[in-house]
Motif scaffolding. Structure first.
Motif, PDB file in Angstrom:
ATOM      1  N   THR B  16       1.714   4.937  -7.807  1.00 40.31           N
ATOM      2  CA  THR B  16       0.275   4.661  -7.765  1.00 40.31           C
ATOM      3  C   THR B  16      -0.549   5.628  -8.601  1.00 40.31           C
ATOM      4  O   THR B  16      -1.724   5.385  -8.855  1.00 40.31           O
ATOM      5  CB  THR B  16      -0.260   4.783  -6.321  1.00 40.31           C
ATOM      6  OG1 THR B  16       0.005   6.113  -5.851  1.00 40.31           O
ATOM      7  CG2 THR B  16       0.399   3.778  -5.400  1.00 40.31           C
ATOM      8  N   PRO B  50      -4.441   1.291  -2.438  1.00 38.52           N
ATOM      9  CA  PRO B  50      -3.184   1.239  -3.201  1.00 38.52           C
ATOM     10  C   PRO B  50      -2.131   2.193  -2.631  1.00 38.52           C
ATOM     11  O   PRO B  50      -0.939   1.888  -2.665  1.00 38.52           O
ATOM     12  CB  PRO B  50      -3.602   1.690  -4.615  1.00 38.52           C
ATOM     13  CG  PRO B  50      -5.076   1.448  -4.674  1.00 38.52           C
ATOM     14  CD  PRO B  50      -5.582   1.654  -3.294  1.00 38.52           C
ATOM     15  N   ASP B 264     -11.288   4.215  -1.029  1.00 38.58           N
ATOM     16  CA  ASP B 264     -11.220   4.045  -2.482  1.00 38.58           C
ATOM     17  C   ASP B 264     -11.046   5.380  -3.206  1.00 38.58           C
ATOM     18  O   ASP B 264     -11.166   5.447  -4.427  1.00 38.58           O
ATOM     19  CB  ASP B 264     -12.503   3.371  -3.005  1.00 38.58           C
ATOM     20  CG  ASP B 264     -12.412   1.848  -2.928  1.00 38.58           C
ATOM     21  OD1 ASP B 264     -11.304   1.318  -3.078  1.00 38.58           O
ATOM     22  OD2 ASP B 264     -13.457   1.204  -2.726  1.00 38.58           O
ATOM     23  N   LYS B 305      -8.849  -6.322  -6.088  1.00 33.95           N
ATOM     24  CA  LYS B 305      -7.525  -5.731  -6.324  1.00 33.95           C
ATOM     25  C   LYS B 305      -6.885  -5.401  -4.978  1.00 33.95           C
ATOM     26  O   LYS B 305      -5.676  -5.565  -4.792  1.00 33.95           O
ATOM     27  CB  LYS B 305      -7.697  -4.461  -7.166  1.00 33.95           C
ATOM     28  CG  LYS B 305      -6.405  -3.718  -7.465  1.00 33.95           C
ATOM     29  CD  LYS B 305      -6.693  -2.443  -8.317  1.00 33.95           C
ATOM     30  CE  LYS B 305      -5.619  -1.385  -8.165  1.00 33.95           C
ATOM     31  NZ  LYS B 305      -6.056  -0.047  -8.619  1.00 33.95           N
ATOM     32  N   ALA B 306      -7.723  -4.966  -4.011  1.00 31.26           N
ATOM     33  CA  ALA B 306      -7.223  -4.630  -2.676  1.00 31.26           C
ATOM     34  C   ALA B 306      -6.436  -5.795  -2.076  1.00 31.26           C
ATOM     35  O   ALA B 306      -5.325  -5.628  -1.576  1.00 31.26           O
ATOM     36  CB  ALA B 306      -8.375  -4.237  -1.753  1.00 31.26           C
ATOM     37  N   SER B 356      -9.988   0.097  -5.294  1.00 30.51           N
ATOM     38  CA  SER B 356      -9.414  -1.253  -5.300  1.00 30.51           C
ATOM     39  C   SER B 356     -10.350  -2.307  -4.738  1.00 30.51           C
ATOM     40  O   SER B 356     -10.007  -3.477  -4.694  1.00 30.51           O
ATOM     41  CB  SER B 356      -8.109  -1.284  -4.502  1.00 30.51           C
ATOM     42  OG  SER B 356      -8.382  -1.176  -3.122  1.00 30.51           O
TER      43      SER B 356
END
Lengths: 358, 358
Positions: B16, B50, B264, B305-306, B356
């Motif tokens: 990540t 992430p 985040d 994106k999450a 994300s």
């Protein structure tokens, strides 16, 4: 008229050697709009006692404040100043349920009951060791706070001083920690804890007489998940205590807890503390909860510098001394220190310009 | 067995590009003991999405966690690991009265009622502007918080972005501020505010469309007592936003408020933020209240994106995105910056490894 505040801040700064600015005076004037009690003013205004005292003396001298029966009131001139400059009154919205901590002390009522019952004969706070114990609600809330951050169960916990608060005892009583080591210079607190541990058969907790000016033995270094302390509020002593605590932490993700007040140190000094935590020790601050720790009025109040410099002779009638609750966490590259604290560093405490309640 | 956690942390870090350590994995395992919902795990574990996602994927791969109907469970092997390593379960003692904020939203019930009634037709959050509004209880609690710190009444207040939260509106509705200037890039929020100001005859508040990447005009520099913002969580963008806010402050004692999340951004990044606040800008942190800001589930969740990187396909069913509430105060020597924020700084937001949900 704003210059009046600047002038008073400047004069009070020179007199007390504490960095003060317009906002310091404003906060005193905010508090004066809702209370006439000097100790409540200190509490609401979050100013060191010597600063609050000097500012009020200057406000009296300039005719903005008057004293009647040891109570402080804004004069007509004072009220006009406040109105003219738009200085808001102090407003209190503190949650009645949790006393503003965000966690109510009764969240685990068994812990609270057991703690209060077992400690009803606790030793009294004494001036010699800079004591002034927090309320039982504060102590139990600290334990709940640790638990809510995964800093209690199965953790090895080091409690460094201030055991007149009996925080170490409360942690041990939960039976959830893996190990609890309590250090304090006051034999009475240590004996009190050990007696209870023996009576209840708690064998993973130990209280030891220890002077925190001395270095830790090798076996305590890097040996704990969590430390809890209530450091003195001079920069050198704060750094020495906190650095020692950090040296006892196991690794990244280990946590430290401590109280930090604005009654015995200024907001400027807070910045120095924060700079040390982040720059010197590689910690991150995860929580600052104002007024989390509420201290009971200690019996030796009349003998303190605070009482002597107060602009009025009235003693506190309610809780006025509070401190914020800090949680810090170790990050990669963190480092503590475990050196002998020299006597002169410690003596500074008693000569300190911002402190007055020791 | 502790090496397993270290190994997972290391692998998840490499995958990540987020600094993770044993405690990150432990916190996921703490959360897994009390919930099977991925979004609640993120919430309880305070890890960037992430990071949480990758750690869970590795735990699944290693056989410690299993997925059933899009829910996550510790396997027998996982339960043994947790027991063996003494990883405590996540425990929640949040005060039900104030939702853990220390100030209950109903402390001024008129403010709450007026806000909720006037905003029932508020614009919906849109992804284009990185929106995800906080609950009305959060917004009103922010106003109460300002008031309790003497940062509301008779103050000149600047609200920088995130007006989908309607914080600027709520501040203005009290009628207590001296002046409120609300800036946002989203015309809908600005129009919504100005319409209400017009209807209610509020003439000391103004909402303006403004892109916060652009420098402030000279008349806003040093002109405000308080700024409020919700900065993006990349280091460069955070610094740019906060520095701009600080440049708008009048002087020592002026205050800034903002939300900062661990959903985040990582705790490592928090340290960089704190370093910047103290070292670069000369501010002091007076408050950090975790989970003060509760965000409503935004309608565009499935496009984030999450949602795409989540180890399960289930959408959130409850509030899971929270941020801490910071208050910072200007001290002697504080300094802000008011420079153009370059597009590439802002674009980084969308390429950021820790974020994300934008």
């Amino acid at each position: 008229m704003i210059e009046i505040l600047e002038k008073i801040a400047k004069e009070a700064s020179e007199k007390t050697n504490i960095k003060l600015y317009r906002r310091s005076v404003e906060r005193i004037l905010s508090a004066l709009q809702v209370t006439s009690d000097f100790w409540k003013i200190v509490d609401y205004a979050d100013q060191p006692v010597p600063a609050a005292s000097e500012i009020i003396k200057l406000l009296i001298k300039e005719g903005y404040v008057t004293v009647e029966n040891e109570e402080l009131y804004l004069t007509e001139k004072g009220l006009e100043l406040v109105k003219e400059l738009g200085i808001p009154p102090y407003v209190d919205y503190t949650c009645q349920a949790c006393e503003g901590r965000g966690i109510p002390f009764y969240a685990n009522i068994d812990w609270y009951r057991a703690f209060v019952q077992l400690t009803k004969d606790r030793p009294k706070a004494v001036q010699e060791y800079d004591q002034g114990s927090v309320t039982p609600e504060t102590t139990v809330s600290r334990v709940l706070f640790l638990d809510s951050r995964e800093d209690l169960r199965d953790r090895e916990i080091l409690v460094m001083g201030a055991e007149d608060d009996l925080t170490g005892l409360a942690v041990a009583l939960t039976g959830l920690a893996k190990k609890v080591l309590i250090l304090d210079i006051d034999e009475r607190a240590i004996e009190f804890d050990n007696k209870i541990f023996k009576e209840l058969g708690i064998n993973n907790a130990e209280a030891r007489v220890f002077d925190l000016r001395n270095p830790f033995p090798e076996e305590w270094i890097g040996a704990f998940d969590v430390f809890i302390t209530d450091p003195p509020e001079t920069v050198k002593a704060f750094k020495a205590f906190i650095a020692r605590g950090i040296s006892a932490l196991k690794g990244e993700g280990s946590a430290g807890y401590f109280g930090l007040t604005l009654r015995d140190s200024s907001i400027n000094r807070w910045q120095q503390f924060q700079r040390a935590l982040i720059n010197d020790y590689g910690m991150v601050i995860t929580d600052i909860i104002q007024d989390f720790n509420a201290y009971m009025n200690w019996e030796y109040h009349d003998q303190t510098k605070a009482a002597q410099i107060s602009p009025v002779k009235k003693s506190p009638t309610d809780i006025w001394y509070r401190s914020a609750w800090y949680r810090i966490e170790a990050l990669p590259g963190f480092k503590g220190e475990n050196v002998q604290i020299k006597d002169e560093v410690f003596r500074e405490l008693y000569l300190d310009e911002e402190g007055s309640t020791t």
